[in-house]
Design an enzyme around this catalytic site. Structure first.
Site, short mmCIF file in Angstrom:
data_model
loop_
_atom_site.label_atom_id
_atom_site.label_comp_id
_atom_site.label_asym_id
_atom_site.label_seq_id
_atom_site.Cartn_x
_atom_site.Cartn_y
_atom_site.Cartn_z
N LYS A 26 26.57 10.41 118.52
CA LYS A 26 26.49 10.41 117.06
C LYS A 26 25.24 9.65 116.58
CE LYS A 26 29.93 8.22 114.66
NZ LYS A 26 29.42 7.45 113.51
N ARG A 31 19.63 10.17 114.18
CA ARG A 31 18.21 9.81 114.22
C ARG A 31 17.34 11.02 114.54
NH1 ARG A 31 21.50 5.62 114.87
NH2 ARG A 31 20.74 3.48 114.56
N ARG A 130 32.12 -0.40 101.81
CA ARG A 130 31.40 -1.11 102.88
C ARG A 130 30.14 -1.79 102.33
NH1 ARG A 130 31.08 2.77 107.97
NH2 ARG A 130 30.31 0.85 108.92
N GLN A 177 21.98 -0.24 112.21
CA GLN A 177 21.74 0.57 111.01
C GLN A 177 20.71 -0.11 110.11
OE1 GLN A 177 25.60 1.26 109.25
NE2 GLN A 177 26.19 2.71 110.84
N SER A 201 20.64 -4.82 119.43
CA SER A 201 21.62 -3.78 119.10
C SER A 201 21.04 -2.45 119.57
CB SER A 201 21.86 -3.74 117.59
OG SER A 201 20.66 -3.44 116.93
N ASP A 324 31.85 -0.57 118.68
CA ASP A 324 32.69 0.58 118.29
C ASP A 324 33.83 0.82 119.29
OD1 ASP A 324 31.11 0.96 116.08
OD2 ASP A 324 29.91 2.55 116.97
N ARG A 355 38.96 -3.16 111.07
CA ARG A 355 39.56 -2.84 112.38
C ARG A 355 40.32 -4.00 113.00
NH1 ARG A 355 34.68 1.13 114.45
NH2 ARG A 355 35.43 2.96 113.31
N ARG A 397 38.09 6.06 115.06
CA ARG A 397 38.22 5.29 116.32
C ARG A 397 39.66 4.80 116.51
NH1 ARG A 397 33.69 6.56 118.28
NH2 ARG A 397 31.79 6.28 117.08
#
Ligand code: S3P
Length: 437
Positions: A26, A31, A130, A177, A201, A324, A355, A397
């Site tokens: 993903k 990208r 978010r 991100q 990251s 994730d 989460r 997820r």
């Protein structure tokens, strides 16, 4: 919460066996389509992610005039992109919709900040809750005119494109991100951009930018980027399988008492392989075969067999490498012998759902013993899970993690809002069934 409810029922199976070809990664798919849309020339992207998130990115780019077509079949899509470097992007006639996708909003937010037009980008109720200040702040420091709801905290974002200037920016949290957003804005800015990360990251943006001709220098956790002197060079690629999707079957194979599972063509970029390190540390019988590199990204086949797992401590620099995968690691920890402690993962609170709260709440229904921390959880393993009725909280997820928990639980597990898997892995339920038949 979604208005409609698809329910899946999961029962234990006597044998888990087979090979799976994973959907395209993903993060890399987002990208690849964004950068090729800005490039000069034509590109073909094979094994583009079939998940809804990446299609949100495609529809936003199409709304700005980029010519993108897809070749069937939809379960292994190939995209053809005609880069817009020559004519530029055009002002979208309507509000752009990033759906559930944080990557779409944050990466496109940066691109929109340097276009000669006005745009508004929004998303679903999860995405609108978010944090976006972390995007708005660095972009404003580059001269962008970008506003968000709630005193610049949340989407929708309103962006009046401007000429930007490079910055030196230290990320407050390790976020690929936000790092990518600053680098993408930096491509079209005046002067050099430098990003300092607290921890490394995922580096898919850096890998792709370099292969498209961008001058980029990494020094420890810092990246320095020279703005474009000539357009990005379009690049065709095959997207590696998504390790974040493979993780469910790696854990399933390790936990099930009679299993052998192979996931093929799986991306093993070291910024993403925390799940492999943790499964090995827990005692999983896991082997990596057929390693190779395609367009700068390493991939391999991964085989896992029934294993006896033990609890581990997870914190520090490994967290961004498995952020994730923490929901499915929590499932592994419930079954593993002993205690697993996950710390330094407060970012989990601002994902597609909170989460830490949602994973604990749903696993508790299956009989897990979990203590919540502000930045993680303590899981007391070794207790058999027992089937129950659970909910995905519309988080993809969580949906897939609960499916694997149900598979190794005693009795029947009923999963509400199972359609959440569409976000990253639409064929998840069929693939799971293939292994259990
Ligand atoms: C992603 C980065 C991570 C990850 C997300 C995808 C990306 O988010 O959780 O699923 O593609 O850059 P953050 O950058 O917020 O850590």
């Amino acid at each position: 919460m979604a208005k409609w409810n698809i329910i899946k029922i999961i029962k234990p199976c006597s044998r888990l066996e087979g090979e799976l070809v994973l959907p395209g990664d993903k993060s890399i798919s987002h990208r690849a389509v964004i950068l090729n849309s800005l490039a000069s020339g034509e590109a073909r992207i094979v094994n583009f992610s079939p998940g809804k998130d990446c299609w949100s990115t495609v529809s936003c780019l199409k709304a700005m005039g980029v010519k993108i077509s897809k070749k069937p079949p939809r379960d292994c899509p190939m995209l053809l992109i005609s880069g817009a470097a020559q004519n530029g992007l055009k002002e979208p006639a309507n509000v752009l919709n990033a759906g559930n996708s944080g990557t779409t909003m944050r990466l496109l937010g940066a691109i929109l900040s340097c276009q000669p037009f006005l745009s508004i980008i929004t998303g679903d109720s999860s995405l609108r809750s978010r944090p976006m200040r972390r995007l708005i702040k660095p972009l404003r420091s580059m001269g962008a005119e970008i506003y968000g709801r709630g005193r610049n905290s949340f989407a929708p974002l309103v962006i009046k494109g401007k000429e930007l200037h490079g910055v030196e920016f230290s990320l407050p949290v390790p976020s690929a991100q936000i790092k990518s957003a600053v680098l993408l804005a930096g491509l079209f800015a005046q002067g050099r951009t430098i990003v300092h990360q607290p921890l490394p990251s995922r580096d898919h943006t850096e890998i792709l930018l370099e292969s498209m001709g961008v001058e980029l220098a990494a020094n420890g956790n810092s990246i320095s980027l020279t703005p474009l002197l000539r357009p990005l060079r379009a690049i065709s690629l095959r997207v590696p399988g998504d390790i974040s999707s493979g993780a469910y079957f790696l854990v399933a194979g390790a936990l099930h008492s009679n299993a052998r599972v192979k996931v093929k063509n799986c991306g093993i970029n070291p910024t993403r392989t925390g799940i492999i390190d943790i499964l090995l540390a827990m005692g999983a019988k896991l082997k990596i075969e057929n390693e190779r590199v395609e367009t700068g990204e390493p991939l391999a086949d991964i085989v896992v067999e029934s294993s006896r797992l033990s609890g581990v401590e997870i914190n520090g620099s490994i967290i961004p490498r498995l952020i994730d995968e923490i929901p499915i690691i929590a499932v592994a920890a419930c079954v593993a012998k002993g205690r697993t402690v996950i710390k330094g993962a407060a970012e989990l609170r601002v994902k597609e759902s909170d989460r830490i709260a949602t994973v604990s709440r749903e696993l508790l229904r299956l009989g897990a013993r979990i203590e919540l921390l502000s930045d993680g959880m303590v899981i007391h393993g070794g207790k058999s899970l027992v089937g129950a009725e659970v909910d995905t909280h519309s988080d993809h997820r969580l949906a897939m993690s609960l499916a694997i928990a149900g598979l190794v639980a005693k009795g029947k597990t009923i999963i509400n809002h199972a359609q959440a898997v569409q976000i990253s892995y639409p064929a998840f339920w069929q693939d799971l069934q293939k292994l259990t038949n």
